[in-house]
Scaffold this motif. Structure first.
Motif, PDB file in Angstrom:
ATOM      1  N   ASP A 183       0.839  -1.208   0.000  1.00 46.20           N
ATOM      2  CA  ASP A 183       0.000   0.000   0.000  1.00 46.20           C
ATOM      3  C   ASP A 183       0.873   1.256   0.000  1.00 46.20           C
ATOM      4  N   ASN A 184       1.887   1.258   0.841  1.00 45.72           N
ATOM      5  CA  ASN A 184       2.794   2.401   0.909  1.00 45.72           C
ATOM      6  C   ASN A 184       3.647   2.518  -0.349  1.00 45.72           C
ATOM      7  N   ALA A 185       3.948   1.397  -0.957  1.00 48.43           N
ATOM      8  CA  ALA A 185       4.714   1.414  -2.205  1.00 48.43           C
ATOM      9  C   ALA A 185       3.928   2.095  -3.315  1.00 48.43           C
ATOM     10  N   GLY A 218      11.052   0.248  -1.669  1.00 48.48           N
ATOM     11  CA  GLY A 218      12.146   0.570  -2.589  1.00 48.48           C
ATOM     12  C   GLY A 218      12.119  -0.276  -3.849  1.00 48.48           C
ATOM     13  N   LEU A 219      11.822  -1.542  -3.683  1.00 48.62           N
ATOM     14  CA  LEU A 219      11.723  -2.462  -4.827  1.00 48.62           C
ATOM     15  C   LEU A 219      10.647  -1.994  -5.797  1.00 48.62           C
ATOM     16  N   CYS A 220       9.481  -1.690  -5.270  1.00 47.18           N
ATOM     17  CA  CYS A 220       8.360  -1.276  -6.126  1.00 47.18           C
ATOM     18  C   CYS A 220       8.648   0.044  -6.828  1.00 47.18           C
ATOM     19  N   VAL A 221       9.299   0.972  -6.135  1.00 44.09           N
ATOM     20  CA  VAL A 221       9.656   2.250  -6.750  1.00 44.09           C
ATOM     21  C   VAL A 221      10.677   2.008  -7.871  1.00 44.09           C
ATOM     22  N   ALA A 222      11.660   1.160  -7.613  1.00 48.56           N
ATOM     23  CA  ALA A 222      12.679   0.874  -8.628  1.00 48.56           C
ATOM     24  C   ALA A 222      12.058   0.259  -9.883  1.00 48.56           C
TER      25      ALA A 222
END
Length: 113
Positions: A39-41, A68-72
């Motif tokens: 959710d935060n991602a 971080g993974l999802c943003v990347a």
């Protein structure tokens, strides 16, 4: 299966692979915490594209890797490669999040197990 569906499946698999790594790094990571991190991602990804500036991202040691993974992945697949739109990518994260919650009914780490 359409090309967009194939791309979405590929992206979901990338997210799931990253989640598997996070579960292996952190034996205390539960499905509930993972779902909250996803959710935060979604919010953090929206921030990267100039949206949801009024919403805050909440992370902890357990969830920072997932966010971080999802943003990347978003930066690579949405911004750089233009594989999917941001909206389509958000749907991928949500699909994985729903799967995590569904499996969590069978135990704290059932999604991983």
């Amino acid at each position: 299966m359409t090309l967009t569906e194939q791309k979405s499946l590929f992206i979901c698999q990338n997210i799931e692979f990253g989640l598997k790594q996070e579960y292996e790094r952190n034996s205390e990571l539960s499905d509930t915490v993972c779902a909250r991190a996803l959710d935060n991602a979604k919010i953090a990804c929206k921030h990267q594209f100039g949206f949801a500036q009024n919403e805050s991202v909440s992370t902890s040691i357990e969830t920072a890797g997932i966010v971080g993974l999802c943003v990347a992945i978003a930066l690579k697949q949405v911004k750089e490669l233009e594989t999917l739109t941001l909206k389509e990518y958000m749907a991928c994260i949500e699909k994985v999040r729903r799967s995590v919650l569904l499996h969590s009914q069978d135990g704290e780490r059932a999604y991983y197990e």
